[in-house]
Design a protein around this motif. Structure first.
Motif, short mmCIF file in Angstrom:
data_model
loop_
_atom_site.label_atom_id
_atom_site.label_comp_id
_atom_site.label_asym_id
_atom_site.label_seq_id
_atom_site.Cartn_x
_atom_site.Cartn_y
_atom_site.Cartn_z
N GLY A 197 3.20 -6.86 16.45
CA GLY A 197 2.10 -6.34 17.23
C GLY A 197 0.97 -5.90 16.31
O GLY A 197 1.19 -5.60 15.13
N ASP A 198 -0.25 -5.89 16.85
CA ASP A 198 -1.39 -5.38 16.09
C ASP A 198 -1.67 -3.97 16.57
O ASP A 198 -1.43 -3.64 17.73
CB ASP A 198 -2.62 -6.25 16.33
CG ASP A 198 -2.44 -7.64 15.73
OD1 ASP A 198 -1.81 -7.73 14.67
OD2 ASP A 198 -2.88 -8.61 16.37
N VAL A 199 -2.15 -3.16 15.64
CA VAL A 199 -2.45 -1.81 16.04
C VAL A 199 -3.86 -1.44 15.56
O VAL A 199 -4.22 -1.72 14.41
CB VAL A 199 -1.38 -0.82 15.54
CG1 VAL A 199 -1.24 -0.85 14.03
CG2 VAL A 199 -1.64 0.59 16.02
N ALA A 200 -4.63 -0.87 16.49
CA ALA A 200 -5.95 -0.37 16.11
C ALA A 200 -5.81 1.12 15.86
O ALA A 200 -5.37 1.86 16.75
CB ALA A 200 -6.95 -0.65 17.22
N LEU A 201 -6.13 1.54 14.65
CA LEU A 201 -5.91 2.94 14.27
C LEU A 201 -7.20 3.72 14.37
O LEU A 201 -8.29 3.17 14.16
CB LEU A 201 -5.39 2.99 12.83
CG LEU A 201 -4.07 2.26 12.60
CD1 LEU A 201 -3.88 1.98 11.13
CD2 LEU A 201 -2.92 3.07 13.14
N PRO A 202 -7.11 5.02 14.67
CA PRO A 202 -8.32 5.83 14.70
C PRO A 202 -8.92 5.91 13.30
O PRO A 202 -8.21 6.04 12.31
CB PRO A 202 -7.82 7.19 15.17
CG PRO A 202 -6.36 7.20 14.92
CD PRO A 202 -5.90 5.78 14.98
N GLN A 203 -10.23 5.81 13.23
CA GLN A 203 -10.91 5.86 11.93
C GLN A 203 -11.09 7.32 11.51
O GLN A 203 -11.13 8.20 12.34
CB GLN A 203 -12.29 5.20 12.05
CG GLN A 203 -12.25 3.74 12.44
CD GLN A 203 -11.60 2.89 11.37
OE1 GLN A 203 -11.94 3.01 10.21
NE2 GLN A 203 -10.66 2.04 11.76
N GLY A 204 -11.18 7.52 10.23
CA GLY A 204 -11.47 8.87 9.74
C GLY A 204 -10.21 9.67 9.47
O GLY A 204 -9.09 9.20 9.67
N THR A 205 -10.42 10.88 8.98
CA THR A 205 -9.29 11.72 8.61
C THR A 205 -9.14 12.85 9.62
O THR A 205 -10.05 13.17 10.37
CB THR A 205 -9.50 12.34 7.22
OG1 THR A 205 -10.71 13.10 7.25
CG2 THR A 205 -9.60 11.29 6.15
N LEU A 206 -7.96 13.44 9.61
CA LEU A 206 -7.73 14.61 10.44
C LEU A 206 -6.96 15.62 9.61
O LEU A 206 -6.34 15.27 8.60
CB LEU A 206 -6.97 14.24 11.71
CG LEU A 206 -5.61 13.57 11.57
CD1 LEU A 206 -4.50 14.59 11.63
CD2 LEU A 206 -5.43 12.56 12.68
N VAL A 207 -7.03 16.86 10.03
CA VAL A 207 -6.35 17.92 9.28
C VAL A 207 -5.17 18.41 10.11
O VAL A 207 -5.32 18.75 11.28
CB VAL A 207 -7.31 19.09 8.96
CG1 VAL A 207 -6.57 20.20 8.24
CG2 VAL A 207 -8.48 18.60 8.13
N LEU A 208 -3.99 18.40 9.48
CA LEU A 208 -2.80 18.95 10.13
C LEU A 208 -2.66 20.39 9.65
O LEU A 208 -2.57 20.64 8.45
CB LEU A 208 -1.57 18.17 9.71
CG LEU A 208 -1.21 16.88 10.45
CD1 LEU A 208 0.06 16.30 9.86
CD2 LEU A 208 -1.02 17.15 11.92
N ALA A 209 -2.63 21.33 10.60
CA ALA A 209 -2.52 22.73 10.21
C ALA A 209 -1.16 22.99 9.58
O ALA A 209 -0.18 22.32 9.87
CB ALA A 209 -2.70 23.60 11.44
#
Ligand SMILES: [Zn+2]
Ligand SMILES: [Zn+2]
Ligand SMILES: [Zn+2]
Ligand SMILES: [Zn+2]
Length: 477
Positions: A378-390
């Motif tokens: 399967g192909d997956v489109a991933l969210p762009q950019g970074t996120l911070v996990l607390a």
């Protein structure tokens, strides 16, 4: 559709090429690589009985055939047997006309109700330790075989020592004995560097005559065709194999089995020789001195809920990311390209060998590498950019404070946020013809390495390949 647990759905790709769930994988903080049971060395720390928690040294365990002296398993269902006390009337030894109540003990299974009385074993007058060993008719033969192989191993070992005396470089691992040499052959074998073979060795070696195979086998007993077979009195294969020396065929011949002792293992990274897991010595403790399970160092990815996938149709799949560390983690999800990954691995493999200087103290052992099973469907489109996990905060669940306000989240990336967890939507498109959809992604995150020797926390970027089994593709696609 068969139900799959999270551990079957989301797997990490170990540095050796095997896919493992996060609960079965370790992070070496020195190599900064994932390691699994396949690519670490296993060492026995303590041997103990899982029932009475008595620990014993390995030499004693060998003599006791790795079984506990006091605890028994049920020969019928392999549950642990308990000692039951009852009183019986016996005649007093000094006055036959009087009767005395005497306490006696027998073994009983609380699961299948088997008791040692069922097979006619005499009750014991002491609560523990009274049960004798069953006699094995092949004992002498087996003993002579053991003797023979010990002598053989001794001869082999001396041979090796001779060869090694040229370049004296002793490794404690080379002293590991094949047939329990130093412990059982007596103290004389503890001087393995002596170039003289102990007397009597050659005679022991020549004593054995190899057995010859014969065409004739014993016939079946006469009554096998005449007597009615009662299936409940015939032992099952498991029951027979549980006591390999006797292999009872009739349930009346079942004898309590001494409980197997278990090892407490520590795991060591084969590359840098640091411990990845080391349990407390005490058998009753379930704690670890060192525990570098990935579960404590790598953000955990979970599928939030199952979705209906249709062939060729882009579907939103939500995963949650959870930060197990006491530091905030900056994280990005990147595409995982199996070919590029394998190429990078191969390159790294070449450089990894030269990391340790020859003649250094660290013994580099080749880690068996498997061909990674990274077939994606399967192909997956991933969210762009970074996120911070607390950072993980044990008091967070009592806190009404909304964490979402502290972090300026891009709603395109973060679907929801709760304490140290974040929900992320992935867009999955099954490949045409695929029955189950597996997608891969690379989790890149900043890991705060707090190796005890380092004076300050170091932040390193780790790439963890993750393979997610999203689910089956529904038929009417
Ligand atoms: Zn591995
Ligand atoms: Zn025990
Ligand atoms: Zn039982
Ligand atoms: Zn390591």
């Amino acid at each position: 559709m068969a139900h799959l647990f999270q551990v079957d759905r989301v797997k990490l790709l170990c540095s050796c090429g095997i896919l493992k769930p996060i609960t079965a994988i370790y992070l070496c903080r020195h190599c900064l690589k994932l390691r699994c049971g396949n690519c670490v060395s296993h060492e026995v720390d303590t041997l103990f009985c899982p029932n009475c928690l008595e620990n014993m040294p390995s030499t004693e365990a060998r003599l006791k055939k790795n079984r506990c002296g006091n605890c028994f398993d049920c020969p019928s269902c392999s549950h642990t047997l308990v000692t039951r006390a009852t009183s019986v009337q016996t005649t007093a030894p000094d006055d036959p006309s009087k009767t005395l109540a005497r306490k006696v003990y027998y073994l009983a299974c609380t699961r299948c109700r088997w008791t040692s009385r069922d097979v006619g074993l005499k009750d014991q007058t002491v609560a523990s330790g009274g049960w004798g060993e069953q006699d094995n008719e092949h004992y002498r033969f087996l003993q002579s075989l053991m003797e023979h192989y010990r002598a053989l191993a001794q001869a082999e070992k001396l041979e090796r020592e001779k060869k090694r005396s040229a370049h004296r470089k002793s490794s404690y691992l080379a002293l590991s004995d094949k047939y329990s040499l130093p412990s059982l052959l007596g103290r004389k074998s503890l001087t393995p560097l002596s170039p003289y073979a102990p007397k009597g060795d050659s005679s022991q070696l020549s004593e054995m005559t190899p057995l010859e195979a014969s065409e004739e086998v014993e016939g079946l007993p006469d009554n096998i065709f005449t007597e009615e077979l009662i299936l409940s009195s015939v032992t099952t294969m498991e029951q027979r194999i549980a006591s390999p020396e006797w292999q009872p065929e009739d349930v009346g011949q079942l004898y309590p089995l001494r409980k197997h002792i278990l090892p407490k293992r520590s795991l060591r990274c084969r590359h840098c020789e640091h411990n990845l897991s080391k349990p407390e010595y005490n058998p009753s403790s379930i704690k670890f001195k060192i525990q570098l399970g990935a579960f404590y160092h790598v953000p955990e990815v979970r599928l939030v809920r199952g979705v209906v996938l249709k062939s060729g149709v882009e579907t939103s799949v939500q995963v949650s990311l959870c930060n197990p560390t006491p530091h905030d983690i900056t994280l990005a999800l990147l595409p995982f390209v199996p070919e590029a990954y394998m190429e990078a691995q191969q390159k790294e493999e070449g450089s990894e060998g030269s990391l340790v200087a020859p003649g250094g103290l660290v013994r580099v052992v080749d880690i068996p590498r498997e061909k990674p099973d990274v077939e994606l469907s399967g192909d997956v489109a991933l969210p762009q950019g970074t996120l911070v996990l607390a950072a993980r905060d044990d008091t967070a669940e009592y806190d009404d404070h909304d964490a979402a306000s502290t972090f300026k989240d891009d709603p395109q990336v973060v679907a929801w946020r709760r304490a140290n967890k974040v929900g992320v939507n992935l867009l999955v498109t099954p490949h045409p013809g695929a029955e189950r959809v597996r997608v891969g992604l690379m989790m890149r995150y900043d890991y705060t390495n707090t190796v005890a020797t380092a004076t300050e926390a170091r932040i390193v970027t780790l790439n963890v390949p993750i393979i997610i089994d999203v689910g089956a593709v529904s038929e009417q696609g």
